[in-house]
Scaffold this motif. Structure first.
Motif, mmCIF file in Angstrom:
data_model
loop_
_atom_site.group_PDB
_atom_site.id
_atom_site.type_symbol
_atom_site.label_atom_id
_atom_site.label_comp_id
_atom_site.label_asym_id
_atom_site.label_seq_id
_atom_site.Cartn_x
_atom_site.Cartn_y
_atom_site.Cartn_z
ATOM 1 N N ARG A 16 0.835 -1.188 0.000
ATOM 2 C CA ARG A 16 0.000 0.000 0.000
ATOM 3 C C ARG A 16 0.875 1.246 0.000
ATOM 4 O O ARG A 16 1.838 1.346 0.758
ATOM 5 N N LEU A 17 0.529 2.175 -0.861
ATOM 6 C CA LEU A 17 1.252 3.441 -0.925
ATOM 7 C C LEU A 17 0.544 4.464 -0.050
ATOM 8 O O LEU A 17 -0.607 4.821 -0.287
ATOM 9 N N CYS A 18 1.208 4.920 0.971
ATOM 10 C CA CYS A 18 0.686 5.993 1.808
ATOM 11 C C CYS A 18 1.855 6.750 2.401
ATOM 12 O O CYS A 18 3.004 6.293 2.350
ATOM 13 N N ARG A 19 1.590 7.871 2.938
ATOM 14 C CA ARG A 19 2.661 8.708 3.462
ATOM 15 C C ARG A 19 3.243 8.109 4.745
ATOM 16 O O ARG A 19 2.535 7.437 5.498
ATOM 17 N N PRO A 20 4.511 8.348 4.985
ATOM 18 C CA PRO A 20 5.124 7.797 6.211
ATOM 19 C C PRO A 20 4.575 8.477 7.452
ATOM 20 O O PRO A 20 3.945 9.542 7.383
ATOM 21 N N SER A 21 4.819 7.867 8.577
ATOM 22 C CA SER A 21 4.385 8.418 9.855
ATOM 23 C C SER A 21 5.596 8.897 10.646
ATOM 24 O O SER A 21 6.738 8.517 10.366
ATOM 25 N N PHE A 22 5.327 9.731 11.630
ATOM 26 C CA PHE A 22 6.399 10.206 12.496
ATOM 27 C C PHE A 22 6.846 9.102 13.456
ATOM 28 O O PHE A 22 6.029 8.346 13.970
ATOM 29 N N ARG A 23 8.128 9.007 13.652
ATOM 30 C CA ARG A 23 8.646 8.112 14.677
ATOM 31 C C ARG A 23 8.750 8.893 15.981
ATOM 32 O O ARG A 23 9.404 9.935 16.043
ATOM 33 N N ILE A 24 8.112 8.391 17.000
ATOM 34 C CA ILE A 24 8.071 9.077 18.291
ATOM 35 C C ILE A 24 8.845 8.245 19.303
ATOM 36 O O ILE A 24 8.538 7.072 19.518
ATOM 37 N N ASP A 25 9.866 8.827 19.884
ATOM 38 C CA ASP A 25 10.690 8.144 20.886
ATOM 39 C C ASP A 25 10.394 8.701 22.269
ATOM 40 O O ASP A 25 10.209 9.907 22.445
ATOM 41 N N HIS A 26 10.354 7.824 23.230
ATOM 42 C CA HIS A 26 10.202 8.215 24.633
ATOM 43 C C HIS A 26 11.397 7.661 25.395
ATOM 44 O O HIS A 26 11.311 6.627 26.077
ATOM 45 N N PRO A 27 12.568 8.294 25.271
ATOM 46 C CA PRO A 27 13.777 7.742 25.902
ATOM 47 C C PRO A 27 13.728 7.843 27.424
ATOM 48 O O PRO A 27 13.145 8.768 27.982
ATOM 49 N N LEU A 28 14.362 6.867 28.075
ATOM 50 C CA LEU A 28 14.517 6.892 29.525
ATOM 51 C C LEU A 28 15.849 7.555 29.841
ATOM 52 O O LEU A 28 16.905 7.020 29.538
ATOM 53 N N ARG A 29 15.802 8.740 30.410
ATOM 54 C CA ARG A 29 17.031 9.492 30.694
ATOM 55 C C ARG A 29 17.657 8.990 32.005
ATOM 56 O O ARG A 29 16.967 8.827 33.009
ATOM 57 N N LEU A 30 18.952 8.750 31.970
ATOM 58 C CA LEU A 30 19.675 8.243 33.133
ATOM 59 C C LEU A 30 20.711 9.252 33.596
ATOM 60 O O LEU A 30 21.164 10.109 32.841
ATOM 61 N N ASP A 31 21.080 9.129 34.839
ATOM 62 C CA ASP A 31 22.144 9.939 35.393
ATOM 63 C C ASP A 31 23.439 9.126 35.354
ATOM 64 O O ASP A 31 23.452 7.930 35.651
#
Length: 440
Positions: A16-31
């Motif tokens: 199927r040809l359709c527009r791409p979607s946004f990749r959404i990242d939810h990174p876990l920030r560490l100290d």
């Protein structure tokens, strides 16, 4: 020669040809200190070195003071407002066929591959969409067959279809070709998908005297927000419409003057947006008037765009209102005095209209005094009955009644009726009208 069945050298692949979607990242920030001291080090209240060791490392590796309370729970706090978006600037191509909605354009990239060791010749390719109601041909190379596909090669093409039906759909791809040994073969492949409804439209119709109000509620059933580009209401011939609480309408000029447009709006998944229209009868030519007025109000044209601008369009069925019976002869009040004084005669200007295609009359207009004594607070000043001449087809006449009020306060004026002088048939009676009568 009939087409043979059996192992095939060709195979269809559909994407199927359709527009791409946004990749959404939810990174876990560490100290960085978590790797040295442990994640619970700063949670120990007995630690005497808290003020000295409470630091973290910035992105460039430089050491900087940390906040006083740097427990593990702070790893989920946002260090910058840009972290709230979670967009790394990466787009992702669709990994599955995805949801297909009514009103969208189905676009598919189809590739027919030759997996054999021989060259395939004289290929006739067909692609069509099958639904419960119809079959739509998307591609047919019968008049100009594909000459050949070499071993390991492929032939690619793109098909498009405006989705106008709900429910199961089948993309049927067929190929008729000569195999390596010259045998004629027929290859059918089927790709099924289901079309869902992106929106639901609920309407309510209410009539207040001569005005009809139409409320439309549009609900988003997709999994993404929709940008409602336009919600256009196209009234039927006998109606004119205006949008209540919206100054975005088109000017009343030109061929699109009957099209009522609402401003764009975003509708979140599962959310709704409401629109209110005021409709009034509009008769531009006498020939358009009928005794039974059609109850069809009009229809809605809805266009929207998804997150990345993919368009969609739906048209509702005709919206029906309450049946309206057009009177043969209608009596209307044109003007009432602004100030009415008790005991002082006043004029009421009226209009008598013939809505039929034949001559009607003659008529008599009178103020009935047969009901309760309460109605006698408004009386005729002079003759009780006013004679009117015949009315031509679709004609009208203006006249005045001389009345007088005998009491003071908010009174109801009722009982004004029109009757045919010959048949003694009452054609119309005015509804009660509230007036205020003051002192001299």
């Amino acid at each position: 020669m009939s087409a043979s069945q059996g192992p095939h050298s060709l195979a269809f692949r559909v994407m199927r040809l359709c527009r791409p979607s946004f990749r959404i990242d939810h990174p876990l920030r560490l100290d960085a200190l978590d790797h040295i001291l442990g994640e619970d080090f700063f949670e120990d209240n007995a630690c005497d070195f808290r003020s000295d060791l409470c630091y973290s490392f910035s992105g460039d590796g430089k050491r900087k003071p940390a906040m006083e309370d740097v427990g593990y729970w702070r790893r989920f706090e946002l260090a910058d407002l840009s972290d709230l978006i979670g967009f790394p600037g990466v787009l992702v191509l669709p990994q599955a066929f995805g949801a297909i909605y009514l009103g969208e354009t189905f676009c598919s990239y189809i590739s027919i591959n030759n997996s054999s060791k021989y060259e395939i010749r004289d290929i006739i390719i067909k692609a069509e969409i099958q639904t419960e109601r119809q079959r739509v041909l998307l591609l047919d190379t019968a008049r100009s067959p594909v000459e050949s596909i070499r071993s390991g090669g492929r032939y690619d093409f793109i098909v498009e279809h405006d989705v106008k039906e709900l429910g199961p759909h089948t993309l049927v791809c067929t190929a008729l070709y000569n195999d390596g040994d010259g045998e004629r073969k027929y290859l059918p492949q089927f790709f099924k998908f289901v079309v869902a409804n992106p929106l639901s439209v609920r309407t309510k119709v209410r009539s207040v005297k001569e005005t009809t109000y139409l409320e439309a509620c549009i609900e988003n059933h997709t999994k993404s927000s929709l940008y409602m580009d336009q919600v256009d209401f196209e009234p039927s011939v006998q109606w004119t419409a205006t949008t209540v609480g919206c100054d975005y309408d088109k000017p009343n000029a030109g061929p699109l003057s009957r099209q009522i447009i609402n401003p764009p709006a975003f509708v979140r998944p599962g959310g709704t947006n409401n629109y209110l229209y005021q409709l009034k009868m509009s008769v531009h030519e006498p020939a358009q008037v009928k005794e039974e007025v059609n109850s069809v109000l009009g229809k809605l044209q809805i266009t929207w765009r998804t997150n990345l601008g993919e368009p969609g369009r739906l048209q509702t069925q005709q919206i029906l209102g309450n049946p309206i019976t057009q009177k043969e002869v209608e009596l209307q009040i044109l003007e009432l005095p602004l100030v009415i004084v008790s005991g002082t005669p006043f004029l009421v200007h009226l209009c008598l209209m013939n809505h039929t295609d034949r001559r009607m009359g003659p008529f008599e207009v009178f103020l009935s005094q047969e009901n309760s004594a309460e109605e006698k607070v408004i009386m005729a000043n002079g003759l009780w009955t006013l004679a009117l001449s015949q009315l031509e087809a679709f004609g009208s006449t203006h006249f005045s009644l001389n009345l007088v009020a005998t009491k003071v306060g908010a009174l109801k004026m009722s009982g004004i009726a029109v009757v045919c002088s010959r048949e003694k048939k009452i054609y119309d009676t005015l509804a009660a009208i509230e007036i205020f009568v003051g002192f001299k």
